[in-house]
Enzyme design. Sequence first.
Site, PDB file in Angstrom:
ATOM      1  NE  ARG A  12      36.814 -25.796  79.193  1.00  0.00           N
ATOM      2  CZ  ARG A  12      35.683 -26.394  78.809  1.00  0.00           C
ATOM      3  NH1 ARG A  12      35.294 -26.321  77.547  1.00  0.00           N
ATOM      4  NH2 ARG A  12      34.939 -27.047  79.679  1.00  0.00           N
ATOM      5  CG  HIS A  55      32.108 -22.362  74.922  1.00  0.00           C
ATOM      6  ND1 HIS A  55      33.055 -22.237  75.910  1.00  0.00           N
ATOM      7  CD2 HIS A  55      31.783 -23.680  74.921  1.00  0.00           C
ATOM      8  CE1 HIS A  55      33.279 -23.425  76.470  1.00  0.00           C
ATOM      9  NE2 HIS A  55      32.514 -24.318  75.877  1.00  0.00           N
TER      10      HIS A  55
HETATM   11  C1  GLV Z   1      31.622 -27.469  77.669  1.00  0.00           C
HETATM   12  O1  GLV Z   1      32.463 -26.735  77.298  1.00  0.00           O
HETATM   13  C2  GLV Z   1      31.806 -28.619  78.546  1.00  0.00           C
HETATM   14  O2  GLV Z   1      32.895 -28.803  79.128  1.00  0.00           O
HETATM   15  O3  GLV Z   1      30.852 -29.398  78.670  1.00  0.00           O
END
Ligand code: GLV
Length: 310
Positions: A225, A273
């Site tokens: 994160r 991401h």
């Molecule tokens: C992606 O970031 C997840 O938490 O699956």
Amino acid sequence: MAIAIIVPGRDVSTLKQHLETQLKGSAAVWVYPDIPNPAAVELAVVWKHPSGSLQEFPNLRVVHSLGAGVEHLLKDPLMPEGLQLCRIVDPELAKGMCHYAAMAVLNIHKQWWQLQAQQEQKIWAEPVPEVIPLKIGVLGMGELGVPVAKTLHYLGFEVVGYSRKAKIVEGIPVFSAEEMDLPAFAEKVNALVCVLPLTPQTDGVLNKSVFKAMPHGSYVINMARGAHVVDKDLLEALDEGQIERAVLDVFHVEPLPTEHPFWYHDKVTLTPHIASLTNQENAAAIIAENYHRMKKGEALRFPVNASAGY
Ligand code: GLV
């Protein structure tokens, strides 16, 4: 009886379809905010739901994160009490994380960026880029961290793990937060791969004290994160050469604002991401199974431990 999908801003038609196939008519599947009968909703599938939206369902029993992370759920101050929370644990998701970590580590090890620059200048092999020896610390040794650590170990790297609690993983020495703080762990390695869950304890853990503890010219890979990193500290460490390169898949604000310095920094490689995306069919199978378990009063799979934060 019904399941509500609350995933703002994303096309969830594939997930809806797979859920309907899996549930074989035993529950309706509705996409928020188009919910014909809120009282019929017993399970909600969520990703970054609007705070307070779960209060609209008086008979809600289970909230299922659509990903591995659950901080978006735990941070909602308007989360109704007494709900069971679950998350997705899927070997496919872990595989994507392993591939991303391997990609980043191998690119660093082989000096890929240097090779690309040489190709651009039509330079054959002068100087021959040397491989960079890496000792890798994997932060977070859970459902994702263990396979990541094992993959990197299999590729021939020296790998050590860091986890909240002591644990034994075959072939990988693991240090726990109980025996050693993160800077002390960071001293032992020249590359960190972050796969930690985001909790109040891990918020901002990749900061100045950790970067300083690592040998000069180290590497940081964050695939967990954005909030794990103190951006200002990382930028400073990159500018000083303390950190030689950062490979970042996650950011405080996503999409990363175009004015953010990470976009422009020549020692930052960033991706939007995508390290690992939830496989919709596998997620639907887990959610449907948990729906049936809930109806039968059986224990659900992949429950979240709210006090641990994952
Ligand atoms: C992606 O970031 C997840 O938490 O699956």
